[in-house]
Design a protein around this motif. Structure first.
Motif, PDB file in Angstrom:
ATOM      1  N   VAL A  48     -40.476   4.882  30.417  1.00 58.53           N
ATOM      2  CA  VAL A  48     -39.763   4.615  29.164  1.00 58.53           C
ATOM      3  C   VAL A  48     -38.842   5.789  28.857  1.00 58.53           C
ATOM      4  N   VAL A  49     -37.582   5.473  28.513  1.00 61.94           N
ATOM      5  CA  VAL A  49     -36.648   6.450  27.971  1.00 61.94           C
ATOM      6  C   VAL A  49     -36.412   6.038  26.528  1.00 61.94           C
ATOM      7  N   LEU A  50     -36.800   6.910  25.591  1.00 65.00           N
ATOM      8  CA  LEU A  50     -36.892   6.529  24.183  1.00 65.00           C
ATOM      9  C   LEU A  50     -36.087   7.474  23.306  1.00 65.00           C
ATOM     10  N   ASP A  51     -35.184   6.912  22.505  1.00 66.72           N
ATOM     11  CA  ASP A  51     -34.401   7.708  21.571  1.00 66.72           C
ATOM     12  C   ASP A  51     -35.254   8.038  20.345  1.00 66.72           C
ATOM     13  N   TRP A  52     -35.020   9.211  19.771  1.00 69.25           N
ATOM     14  CA  TRP A  52     -35.803   9.659  18.610  1.00 69.25           C
ATOM     15  C   TRP A  52     -35.473   8.819  17.379  1.00 69.25           C
ATOM     16  N   GLN A  53     -34.165   8.701  17.054  1.00 73.93           N
ATOM     17  CA  GLN A  53     -33.743   8.045  15.819  1.00 73.93           C
ATOM     18  C   GLN A  53     -33.149   6.683  16.136  1.00 73.93           C
ATOM     19  N   LEU A  54     -33.772   5.634  15.587  1.00 77.42           N
ATOM     20  CA  LEU A  54     -33.324   4.269  15.832  1.00 77.42           C
ATOM     21  C   LEU A  54     -33.020   3.576  14.505  1.00 77.42           C
ATOM     22  N   PRO A  55     -32.248   2.489  14.519  1.00 74.55           N
ATOM     23  CA  PRO A  55     -31.795   1.882  13.261  1.00 74.55           C
ATOM     24  C   PRO A  55     -32.929   1.428  12.351  1.00 74.55           C
ATOM     25  N   ASP A  56     -34.040   0.976  12.927  1.00 75.62           N
ATOM     26  CA  ASP A  56     -35.123   0.435  12.108  1.00 75.62           C
ATOM     27  C   ASP A  56     -36.379   1.299  12.121  1.00 75.62           C
ATOM     28  N   GLY A  57     -36.250   2.551  12.537  1.00 80.74           N
ATOM     29  CA  GLY A  57     -37.427   3.409  12.518  1.00 80.74           C
ATOM     30  C   GLY A  57     -37.299   4.594  13.451  1.00 80.74           C
ATOM     31  N   SER A  58     -38.415   5.264  13.632  1.00 77.48           N
ATOM     32  CA  SER A  58     -38.455   6.495  14.417  1.00 77.48           C
ATOM     33  C   SER A  58     -39.067   6.249  15.782  1.00 77.48           C
ATOM     34  N   GLY A  59     -38.390   6.748  16.817  1.00 73.12           N
ATOM     35  CA  GLY A  59     -38.949   6.657  18.153  1.00 73.12           C
ATOM     36  C   GLY A  59     -40.242   7.443  18.280  1.00 73.12           C
TER      37      GLY A  59
END
Length: 220
Positions: A48-59
């Motif tokens: 998984v490559v996961l961004d910290w800040q996403l539109p509907d919540g926190s990674g």
């Protein structure tokens, strides 16, 4: 190898999908926490490559949830946050690696190759005994719903006892598991940590087996 990408930046996401595909990954790209959660419930990828800040919540919060569920797959976090405290927070919440934006795609691919070579270990779920709970993903301890602040050593000792409730652990076993080789220890160091835990949690959680060691009895 199947890879999940969770990244809301369209330009960056498309570039990463192209780079991953050229490297031979089968890529599933999601832009929101909710979509990634649904996809993970349907079947686990291998990376998984996961961004910290996403539109509907926190990674980070999403990763903590996955770790609480016992998902041990490798996760690399992407973020624009470059402060050391942010990096520590990301890693403490269960990330296996951390890359600050902007970055070179070659470095990201090299880090993914390194992660894919590591054996996947199962993450402990939340441990509980009576009103006491310990979350290995966030390193938080609560008693009756109230947060309990512990030192690093106190946390490690509690974690070891909670993992093996009703099992007597000798003093030698606990010292070996909690302290580094060659570390200078006072003769009563372990006993001091036990004393502090009892003051913070209550004496019912840790019992002394005289001449042997300690045990955490199973509480209803």
């Amino acid at each position: 190898m199947r890879l999940m990408l969770v990244e809301d930046d369209a330009l960056l996401g498309q570039g990463l999908v192209t780079a991953f595909s050229r490297e031979g990954y089968a890529v599933d790209w999601y832009l929101k926490v909710a979509d990634a959660e649904k996809a993970m419930a349907a079947g686990q990828p291998e990376l998984v490559v996961l961004d910290w800040q996403l539109p509907d919540g926190s990674g980070v919060e999403l990763l903590k949830k996955w770790r609480r569920q016992g998902l041990g797959l490798p996760v690399l976090m992407l973020t624009a946050r470059d402060a050391i405290d942010d990096r520590i927070q990301g890693l403490d919440c269960g990330a296996d690696d951390y890359l600050v934006k902007p970055f070179e795609s070659r470095e990201l691919l090299a880090r993914l190759r390194a992660l894919s070579r590591r054996p996947v270990s199962q993450v402990d779920p939340v441990l509980a005994n009576g009103a006491l709970s310990l979350d290995p993903a966030s390193h938080k301890v609560s008693l009756g719903g109230e947060l309990v602040v512990l030192s690093r050593r106190e946390y490690a000792l509690l974690h070891e006892l909670l993992r093996q409730t009703d099992r007597v652990l000798t003093r030698e076993q606990l010292v070996e598991r909690l302290y580094s080789w060659g570390e200078e220890l006072e003769s009563n160091t372990l006993e001091v940590h036990v004393h502090h835990l009892r003051k913070k949690l209550g004496s019912e959680f840790i019992k002394t087996i005289r001449g042997v060691g300690y045990v955490m009895p199973k509480l209803s």
